[in-house]
Design a protein around this motif. Structure first.
Motif, PDB file in Angstrom:
ATOM      1  N   ASN A   1       0.809  -1.218   0.000  1.00  0.00           N
ATOM      2  CA  ASN A   1       0.000   0.000   0.000  1.00  0.00           C
ATOM      3  C   ASN A   1       0.842   1.268   0.000  1.00  0.00           C
ATOM      4  N   PHE A   2       2.139   1.133  -0.214  1.00  0.00           N
ATOM      5  CA  PHE A   2       2.971   2.334  -0.151  1.00  0.00           C
ATOM      6  C   PHE A   2       2.610   3.311  -1.262  1.00  0.00           C
ATOM      7  N   ILE A   3       2.136   2.808  -2.405  1.00  0.00           N
ATOM      8  CA  ILE A   3       1.756   3.695  -3.498  1.00  0.00           C
ATOM      9  C   ILE A   3       0.573   4.560  -3.082  1.00  0.00           C
ATOM     10  N   SER A   4      -0.430   3.919  -2.472  1.00  0.00           N
ATOM     11  CA  SER A   4      -1.592   4.679  -2.015  1.00  0.00           C
ATOM     12  C   SER A   4      -1.186   5.736  -0.988  1.00  0.00           C
ATOM     13  N   LEU A   5      -0.280   5.361  -0.100  1.00  0.00           N
ATOM     14  CA  LEU A   5       0.154   6.315   0.929  1.00  0.00           C
ATOM     15  C   LEU A   5       0.938   7.472   0.325  1.00  0.00           C
ATOM     16  N   LEU A   6       1.759   7.192  -0.679  1.00  0.00           N
ATOM     17  CA  LEU A   6       2.479   8.281  -1.335  1.00  0.00           C
ATOM     18  C   LEU A   6       1.506   9.228  -2.024  1.00  0.00           C
ATOM     19  N   LEU A   7       0.433   8.675  -2.581  1.00  0.00           N
ATOM     20  CA  LEU A   7      -0.591   9.534  -3.166  1.00  0.00           C
ATOM     21  C   LEU A   7      -1.181  10.457  -2.100  1.00  0.00           C
ATOM     22  N   ILE A   8      -1.449   9.884  -0.912  1.00  0.00           N
ATOM     23  CA  ILE A   8      -1.995  10.685   0.190  1.00  0.00           C
ATOM     24  C   ILE A   8      -1.051  11.830   0.538  1.00  0.00           C
ATOM     25  N   MET A   9       0.196  11.476   0.797  1.00  0.00           N
ATOM     26  CA  MET A   9       1.141  12.472   1.300  1.00  0.00           C
ATOM     27  C   MET A   9       1.423  13.554   0.257  1.00  0.00           C
ATOM     28  N   THR A  10       1.610  13.145  -0.992  1.00  0.00           N
ATOM     29  CA  THR A  10       1.884  14.130  -2.040  1.00  0.00           C
ATOM     30  C   THR A  10       0.679  15.016  -2.269  1.00  0.00           C
ATOM     31  N   LEU A  11      -0.502  14.402  -2.290  1.00  0.00           N
ATOM     32  CA  LEU A  11      -1.719  15.180  -2.487  1.00  0.00           C
ATOM     33  C   LEU A  11      -1.930  16.169  -1.340  1.00  0.00           C
ATOM     34  N   SER A  12      -1.629  15.726  -0.121  1.00  0.00           N
ATOM     35  CA  SER A  12      -1.774  16.614   1.029  1.00  0.00           C
ATOM     36  C   SER A  12      -0.890  17.848   0.868  1.00  0.00           C
ATOM     37  N   LEU A  13       0.338  17.629   0.451  1.00  0.00           N
ATOM     38  CA  LEU A  13       1.259  18.752   0.258  1.00  0.00           C
ATOM     39  C   LEU A  13       0.751  19.709  -0.816  1.00  0.00           C
ATOM     40  N   THR A  14       0.298  19.153  -1.949  1.00  0.00           N
ATOM     41  CA  THR A  14      -0.140  20.018  -3.051  1.00  0.00           C
ATOM     42  C   THR A  14      -1.420  20.771  -2.702  1.00  0.00           C
ATOM     43  N   ILE A  15      -2.340  20.149  -1.979  1.00  0.00           N
ATOM     44  CA  ILE A  15      -3.586  20.838  -1.610  1.00  0.00           C
ATOM     45  C   ILE A  15      -3.279  22.023  -0.698  1.00  0.00           C
ATOM     46  N   HIS A  16      -2.360  21.844   0.237  1.00  0.00           N
ATOM     47  CA  HIS A  16      -1.998  22.963   1.117  1.00  0.00           C
ATOM     48  C   HIS A  16      -1.401  24.112   0.303  1.00  0.00           C
ATOM     49  N   LEU A  17      -0.605  23.775  -0.704  1.00  0.00           N
ATOM     50  CA  LEU A  17      -0.045  24.823  -1.558  1.00  0.00           C
ATOM     51  C   LEU A  17      -1.136  25.494  -2.389  1.00  0.00           C
ATOM     52  N   ILE A  18      -2.075  24.694  -2.895  1.00  0.00           N
ATOM     53  CA  ILE A  18      -3.160  25.255  -3.710  1.00  0.00           C
ATOM     54  C   ILE A  18      -4.007  26.220  -2.893  1.00  0.00           C
ATOM     55  N   VAL A  19      -4.406  25.803  -1.709  1.00  0.00           N
ATOM     56  CA  VAL A  19      -5.256  26.656  -0.870  1.00  0.00           C
ATOM     57  C   VAL A  19      -4.534  27.951  -0.503  1.00  0.00           C
ATOM     58  N   ARG A  20      -3.247  27.847  -0.172  1.00  0.00           N
ATOM     59  CA  ARG A  20      -2.491  29.059   0.203  1.00  0.00           C
ATOM     60  C   ARG A  20      -2.322  29.980  -1.002  1.00  0.00           C
ATOM     61  N   TYR A  21      -2.080  29.382  -2.169  1.00  0.00           N
ATOM     62  CA  TYR A  21      -1.949  30.190  -3.394  1.00  0.00           C
ATOM     63  C   TYR A  21      -3.237  30.951  -3.653  1.00  0.00           C
ATOM     64  N   ARG A  22      -4.370  30.267  -3.519  1.00  0.00           N
ATOM     65  CA  ARG A  22      -5.657  30.911  -3.762  1.00  0.00           C
ATOM     66  C   ARG A  22      -5.941  32.015  -2.725  1.00  0.00           C
ATOM     67  N   GLU A  23      -5.464  31.824  -1.508  1.00  0.00           N
ATOM     68  CA  GLU A  23      -5.638  32.886  -0.494  1.00  0.00           C
ATOM     69  C   GLU A  23      -4.863  34.142  -0.882  1.00  0.00           C
TER      70      GLU A  23
END
Length: 831
Positions: free
Chosen positions: A317-339
């Motif tokens: 399941n490491f692939i699924s977890l990497l998707l989680i962690m990478t997505l988490s990082l990008t979403i935080h960047l997206i939300v901050r960029y939009r702010e």
């Protein structure tokens, strides 16, 4: 931070095409070894580091000429089995299976000796043996002979004679064991520091050869199992047929995992992207996270291929977890960029992008480091695949962080997103409802958290580390149905060997090998106690003790079919007109048994060369109260206290032992050390926030999140196994992410007005949104895993989603309430 700003100002943002081109070359290099990426569900992937159980298992198989490398085909015909039509169709199926190239031999009711004849005695056993294949034996006579033979019922035929089994032997080539011995010998020398430079080079070459040969062997075995299934399909119209056996369990586990990695991997990604599209409604905010997640997985798969580092059931399941962690990082960047974009709509996209990266690189780095610490706890487990999983996630998280902060800004520099007018509205985000609830019901939050904590503690105490292989598969799968059939009708599934070692006679015995030099006469009395007879098993006293062992093992509710030398003696007693063999007849058993029957009746149970007796047991996986460790402890205690064997005379071997060792280590390495994990995270918080108050505040929601998952498993009676144990580390990693982002943002916002309540509301409206979007996206994506046929994958999806929910809930309620209560940033202004 100035160095990072310079790096982005001069290299990444002005030259995104160059950055992406260089990264493209790295991806191409990784892709070269995609073909080397492999899954491993072998016995070696399920044992403890430096555990001797695997070698003992192989040693027992060599000494007693046995093997678990066989498939079991259960056959329940619609017609009467013991009829000409029933036996003819069974013979046709057996012949097709035996005709496969990889099949060494088959065993069935058709070719085993019936040992049933009016003229059969100990003296005529060699000439009076009959089989259904070689002799004209009526079906009724064969039925009676098989059911009255102690060896075959619940092994090759059910007690009602309605189900029979074909054992399809898949011999492992000698080349495998040659490479294995060579690798182990060189590896032992290297670990002891006695290997020369040439031997170290030879070790690397042998390891590579062993991996290649194992992969080829696995592919050939998978192809054979597919051929077997294809043959069985031709006979299912007239019989109920199931396939079982250790090779089939391994093959199906790999097949389910491969299916989950491909089908559900893409399914999870599709769900994640759909959720992103619904939340942000801009194609750039779907494409950029997609590319970042894909690149992270791409690099790790390529790296594992280059390193020849196999993925196991535990790390699948490491692939699924990497998707989680990478997505988490990008979403935080997206939300901050939009702010930033909403606050300064006239600012250039490059300035907004630079401000976003500079604002988020520090909390995201903290997040990555603390998550690595959480997964790093797995490296202390003592289980090779769990250790590998910890290192894989450590490297994967590093790759995810670097890709997010290099590729994300490079892509946005090429594709600057337009202003989203929805983000520019004055509407208060719905996440502020959590802030209002926390403000109004602060005491309820604290009391509720305390109650949850107590329930978690009770649930954790209910956790067990037992599980059956049958629980890994849905009831609709063939492997589940086959296990039930084998357990209920054919004596059990999982092998366990109990080996008794005899006490060797003194080496200087003057009468060794000369039975007539003793004062004891073996022809008229039992000489089992005489020193000179201690080098043979075939004495009355020893066989009597072994019979007591056999009867005890057979009486246990967890055991199915039990085979030993006593089974053979029961057969010989039947041949001997129903009379038990006396001391003299026992002494001549090795000579009385024909050579072509010794491989069935003697050598699997007695090794005179090594002075050992073996009891072959099949464990009933369908037993709801199966507790492997308790069973092994109970057997050992009975043999050593009640039957008088020494501790070092009793050896357990087999898949049951190796799997149990791994399960027991899970509890020791994870549950007992989880306190150390939290202490490590506390230390990280102290370094990051430089405040004991903030460290204690930050650890609270992490404890609740991790405890909630483990407590829920305890309350639901879901045992820890080789996959669910990783949920604890995953939960800690997820909860840490939200905690760090929230505290870091709270500290930044608090500096504006020093008002705790106002700061909480602003944080919920900003970083709270990012946390909510991350959680919602991941929970939605992982919900698709419930469609898997592999139960651990289903649990992984459910508990990961639950972990995200609890982590979010704790970060948006308990965490701000504790900050307001303790005031770690100073007294602040009036609340």
């Amino acid at each position: 931070m100035n160095r990072f700003r310079t790096l982005y100002d001069r290299l990444i943002l002005p030259h995104p095409i160059i950055v992406l081109s260089v990264f493209g070359l790295l991806l191409a290099l990784a892709a070269v070894k995609f073909g080397q990426f492999r899954l491993d569900a072998s016995a070696e992937s399920l044992v403890l580091e430096n555990d001797r159980s695997l070698e003992q298992y192989r040693q027992v198989n060599r000494r007693f000429t046995t093997s678990d490398d066989f498939l079991v085909v259960t056959y329940s015909p619609g017609c009467e089995l013991f009829s000409k039509q029933g036996l003819s169709r069974l013979r046709s199926l057996r012949d097709e299976l035996q005709g496969l190239e990889a099949v060494g031999s088959t065993n069935s009711i058709l070719n085993v000796p019936l040992l049933h004849s009016p003229e059969l005695t100990l003296d005529t056993v060699d000439s009076e043996i009959k089989t259904l294949d070689g002799d004209d034996v009526s079906p009724e006579t064969a039925r009676e002979a098989l059911l009255s033979n102690p060896l075959y019922p619940n092994l090759l035929i059910s007690e009602d004679a309605g189900t029979t089994a074909i054992q399809v032997n898949l011999p492992t080539p000698d080349r495998y064991f040659e490479l294995l011995r060579e690798r182990n010998t060189l590896r032992d020398k290297a670990e002891a520091g006695n290997a020369s430079e040439a031997e170290l080079q030879q070790l690397e070459a042998v390891k590579a050869s062993f991996i290649r040969y194992t992969e080829t062997l696995g592919e050939d075995r998978d192809a054979t199992i597919r051929q077997v299934r294809s043959i069985l399909d031709q006979y299912r119209d007239q019989a109920e047929i199931h396939l079982g056996g250790v090779p089939m369990i391994v093959a199906d586990m790999i097949r389910f995992i491969e299916n989950d990695l491909s089908t559900f991997g893409f399914g999870v990604l599709a769900f994640l992207l759909l959720t992103l599209a619904i939340i942000f409604r801009q194609w750039r905010w779907v494409l950029v996270p997609l590319l970042c997640c894909s690149f992270t997985v791409w690099l790790m798969v390529g790296f594992l291929g280059w390193a020849q580092w196999p993925v196991t059931v535990i790390s699948s399941n490491f692939i699924s977890l990497l998707l989680i962690m990478t997505l988490s990082l990008t979403i935080h960047l997206i939300v901050r960029y939009r702010e930033f974009q909403s606050d300064e709509p006239e600012a250039s996209s490059r300035d907004i992008l630079l401000r976003t990266v500079m604002a988020m690189i520090k909390p995201c780095f903290y997040m990555a480091i603390t998550t690595i610490v959480a997964f790093g706890s797995l490296t202390f487990s003592g289980i090779r695949p769990v250790i590998d999983f910890g290192w894989m996630m450590t490297l994967g998280l590093t790759a995810a962080f670097l890709i997010t902060f290099i590729i994300f800004p490079a892509l946005l520099a090429l594709l600057p997103p337009p202003l989203d007018k929805r983000a520019d509205s004055d509407r208060v985000p719905f996440t502020d409802a959590f802030a209002r609830f926390t403000e109004r019901f602060g005491k309820t939050v604290l009391v509720g958290s305390a109650v949850i904590g107590v329930l978690c503690a009770v649930g954790v105490n209910k956790l067990t580390v037992e599980n059956s292989f049958i629980d890994y598969f849905k009831s609709s799968t063939e492997i589940h149905q086959g296990m039930i059939t084998i357990d209920n009708r054919l004596g059990g599934t999982t092998p366990l060997d109990v080996v008794i070692t005899d006490e060797r006679p003194p080496e200087n015995s003057a009468t060794e090998g000369d039975p007539f030099a003793s004062s004891c006469d073996p022809f008229v009395e039992d000489c089992g106690d005489a020193e000179e007879y201690r080098d043979t098993w075939y004495t009355y006293q020893k066989m009597n003790r072994l019979e007591k062992v056999h009867r005890y093992l057979d009486s246990l509710p967890e055991t199915g079919k039990v085979l030993s030398i006593n089974t053979t003696l029961d057969i010989l007693a039947k041949v001997n007109q129903g009379k038990r063999l006396d001391a003299l007849e026992l002494a001549f058993v090795p000579a009385a048994v024909p050579d072509d029957l010794k491989g069935i009746l003697l050598t699997p149970y007695i090794s005179e060369e090594y002075d050992q007796a073996r009891f072959s047991i099949r464990i009933l996986e369908t037993q709801p109260e199966l507790r492997r460790q308790a069973l092994l402890d109970r057997i050992r205690k009975h043999l050593t206290t009640e039957l008088g064997y020494d501790q070092d005379q009793v050896l357990f071997a087999g898949m049951t032992v190796m799997y149990n060792n791994m399960l027991q280590s899970l509890f020791d390495s994870q549950i007992k050390t989880i306190g150390m994990v939290f202490l490590s995270i506390m230390a990280m918080f102290l370094l990051l926030f430089r405040s004991i108050k903030l460290a204690l505040i930050g650890i609270a929601p992490n404890l609740i999140a991790a405890g909630s998952v483990l407590g829920l498993m305890g309350w639901l009676g879901i045992p820890l196994d080789m996959m669910t144990i990783t949920v604890a580390a995953i939960t800690v990693g997820i909860a840490v992410d939200d905690t760090i982002h929230y505290i870091h943002r709270f500290k930044t916002e608090f500096e504006k007005d020093g008002n705790y309540l106002a700061t909480m509301h602003r944080c919920h409206q900003s970083i709270g949104q990012a946390m909510f979007f991350t959680s919602l996206t991941i929970i939605s994506g992982f919900s698709i895993l419930v469609l898997s046929n592999f139960i651990p994958t289903i649990y992984f999806g459910l508990f990961t989603g639950f972990a995200m929910f609890m982590a979010l809930l704790g970060a948006l309620t308990l965490l701000p309430r504790l900050i307001i209560l303790i005031r770690p940033f100073g007294p602040g202004n009036a609340l």
